[in-house]
Write a protein that holds these residues in place. Structure first.
Motif, mmCIF file in Angstrom:
data_model
loop_
_atom_site.group_PDB
_atom_site.id
_atom_site.type_symbol
_atom_site.label_atom_id
_atom_site.label_comp_id
_atom_site.label_asym_id
_atom_site.label_seq_id
_atom_site.Cartn_x
_atom_site.Cartn_y
_atom_site.Cartn_z
ATOM 1 N N VAL A 2 0.840 -1.193 0.000
ATOM 2 C CA VAL A 2 0.000 0.000 0.000
ATOM 3 C C VAL A 2 0.875 1.243 0.000
ATOM 4 N N GLN A 3 0.493 2.198 -0.801
ATOM 5 C CA GLN A 3 1.199 3.487 -0.844
ATOM 6 C C GLN A 3 0.194 4.627 -0.871
ATOM 7 N N LEU A 4 0.587 5.739 -0.270
ATOM 8 C CA LEU A 4 -0.176 6.975 -0.350
ATOM 9 C C LEU A 4 0.680 7.990 -1.090
ATOM 10 N N VAL A 5 0.087 8.651 -2.072
ATOM 11 C CA VAL A 5 0.815 9.638 -2.858
ATOM 12 C C VAL A 5 0.008 10.925 -2.906
ATOM 13 N N GLU A 6 0.632 12.014 -2.403
ATOM 14 C CA GLU A 6 -0.024 13.315 -2.427
ATOM 15 C C GLU A 6 0.343 14.065 -3.702
ATOM 16 N N SER A 7 -0.523 14.985 -4.088
ATOM 17 C CA SER A 7 -0.256 15.867 -5.214
ATOM 18 C C SER A 7 -1.051 17.147 -5.021
ATOM 19 N N GLU A 88 0.974 31.716 6.926
ATOM 20 C CA GLU A 88 1.207 30.726 7.994
ATOM 21 C C GLU A 88 0.721 29.323 7.631
ATOM 22 N N ASP A 89 0.063 29.182 6.472
ATOM 23 C CA ASP A 89 -0.317 27.846 5.996
ATOM 24 C C ASP A 89 0.837 27.169 5.263
ATOM 25 N N THR A 90 1.923 27.891 5.050
ATOM 26 C CA THR A 90 3.084 27.327 4.373
ATOM 27 C C THR A 90 3.647 26.163 5.171
ATOM 28 N N ALA A 91 3.764 25.020 4.513
ATOM 29 C CA ALA A 91 4.215 23.806 5.187
ATOM 30 C C ALA A 91 4.278 22.670 4.164
ATOM 31 N N VAL A 92 4.858 21.570 4.597
ATOM 32 C CA VAL A 92 4.721 20.320 3.854
ATOM 33 C C VAL A 92 3.463 19.635 4.380
ATOM 34 N N TYR A 93 2.587 19.258 3.473
ATOM 35 C CA TYR A 93 1.324 18.625 3.834
ATOM 36 C C TYR A 93 1.409 17.123 3.556
ATOM 37 N N TYR A 94 0.995 16.352 4.559
ATOM 38 C CA TYR A 94 1.040 14.899 4.481
ATOM 39 C C TYR A 94 -0.362 14.331 4.668
ATOM 40 N N CYS A 95 -0.658 13.274 3.947
ATOM 41 C CA CYS A 95 -1.886 12.546 4.251
ATOM 42 C C CYS A 95 -1.510 11.255 4.949
ATOM 43 N N ASN A 96 -2.412 10.774 5.787
ATOM 44 C CA ASN A 96 -2.268 9.431 6.312
ATOM 45 C C ASN A 96 -3.609 8.739 6.336
ATOM 46 N N THR A 106 -4.996 -3.607 10.770
ATOM 47 C CA THR A 106 -5.082 -2.188 10.434
ATOM 48 C C THR A 106 -3.733 -1.530 10.674
ATOM 49 N N ARG A 107 -3.230 -0.867 9.662
ATOM 50 C CA ARG A 107 -1.936 -0.200 9.741
ATOM 51 C C ARG A 107 -2.073 1.262 9.319
ATOM 52 N N LEU A 108 -1.202 2.072 9.856
ATOM 53 C CA LEU A 108 -1.191 3.487 9.521
ATOM 54 C C LEU A 108 -0.160 3.746 8.434
ATOM 55 N N TYR A 109 -0.600 4.327 7.354
ATOM 56 C CA TYR A 109 0.291 4.642 6.244
ATOM 57 C C TYR A 109 0.375 6.163 6.075
ATOM 58 N N TRP A 110 1.559 6.605 5.648
ATOM 59 C CA TRP A 110 1.804 8.020 5.402
ATOM 60 C C TRP A 110 2.233 8.229 3.953
ATOM 61 N N GLY A 111 1.861 9.379 3.403
ATOM 62 C CA GLY A 111 2.398 9.785 2.127
ATOM 63 C C GLY A 111 3.747 10.474 2.299
ATOM 64 N N GLN A 112 4.344 10.857 1.170
ATOM 65 C CA GLN A 112 5.682 11.452 1.210
ATOM 66 C C GLN A 112 5.643 12.962 1.425
ATOM 67 N N GLY A 113 4.467 13.545 1.287
ATOM 68 C CA GLY A 113 4.311 14.977 1.525
ATOM 69 C C GLY A 113 4.341 15.790 0.241
ATOM 70 N N THR A 114 3.664 16.924 0.291
ATOM 71 C CA THR A 114 3.664 17.864 -0.828
ATOM 72 C C THR A 114 3.808 19.277 -0.260
ATOM 73 N N GLN A 115 4.668 20.068 -0.868
ATOM 74 C CA GLN A 115 4.976 21.398 -0.349
ATOM 75 C C GLN A 115 3.913 22.398 -0.765
ATOM 76 N N VAL A 116 3.443 23.162 0.199
ATOM 77 C CA VAL A 116 2.549 24.293 -0.052
ATOM 78 C C VAL A 116 3.252 25.552 0.438
ATOM 79 N N THR A 117 3.415 26.508 -0.454
ATOM 80 C CA THR A 117 4.052 27.766 -0.096
ATOM 81 C C THR A 117 3.104 28.905 -0.430
ATOM 82 N N VAL A 118 2.806 29.717 0.574
ATOM 83 C CA VAL A 118 1.905 30.851 0.399
ATOM 84 C C VAL A 118 2.716 32.131 0.542
ATOM 85 N N SER A 119 2.749 32.915 -0.511
ATOM 86 C CA SER A 119 3.510 34.164 -0.476
ATOM 87 C C SER A 119 2.607 35.300 -0.025
#
Length: 120
Positions: A2-7, A88-96, A106-119
């Motif tokens: 199983v894999q989680l992939v953010e975009s 202040e919402d600027t961060a790397v966002y992860y799903c699990n 039942t296992r907990l899986y994490w994605g690799q993260g996606t960067q959100v940058t707010v200027s």
């Protein structure tokens, strides 16, 4: 496996919007809770929003009223619609996700993260 992939992350001006997606792939029996977390530089990872398999949601106070979490159970996907973005919402966002595997554990899986940058 199983894999989680953010975009959907990227650079956006303050006040703008982004929609994050997270796809669960692989062979599994079911997906229970799905969540979005974020981690800003120098800060701990924090919960942003959560959704149950039945669609009940809850949000962290800083994003209440601006972010909306949703899921498509048929596609094994979870989304995070982010409006009125702030610097202040600027961060790397992860799903699990809590996923029931073929062995019925039942296992907990994490994605690799996606960067959100707010200027600002």
């Amino acid at each position: 496996q199983v894999q989680l992939v953010e975009s959907g992350g990227g650079l956006v001006q303050a006040g703008g919007s982004l929609r994050l997606s997270c796809a669960a792939s692989g062979t599994m029996l079911s997906i229970n809770n799905m969540k979005w977390y974020r981690q800003a530089p120098g800060k701990q990872r924090e919960l942003v929003a959560a959704i149950t398999s039945g669609g009940s949601t809850n949000y962290a106070d800083p994003v209440q009223g601006r972010f909306t979490i949703s899921r498509d159970n048929a596609k094994n996907m979870v989304y995070l619609q982010m409006n009125s973005l702030k610097a202040e919402d600027t961060a790397v966002y992860y799903c699990n996700a809590n996923i029931v595997d073929l062995d019925r554990k039942t296992r907990l899986y994490w994605g690799q993260g996606t960067q959100v940058t707010v200027s600002s």
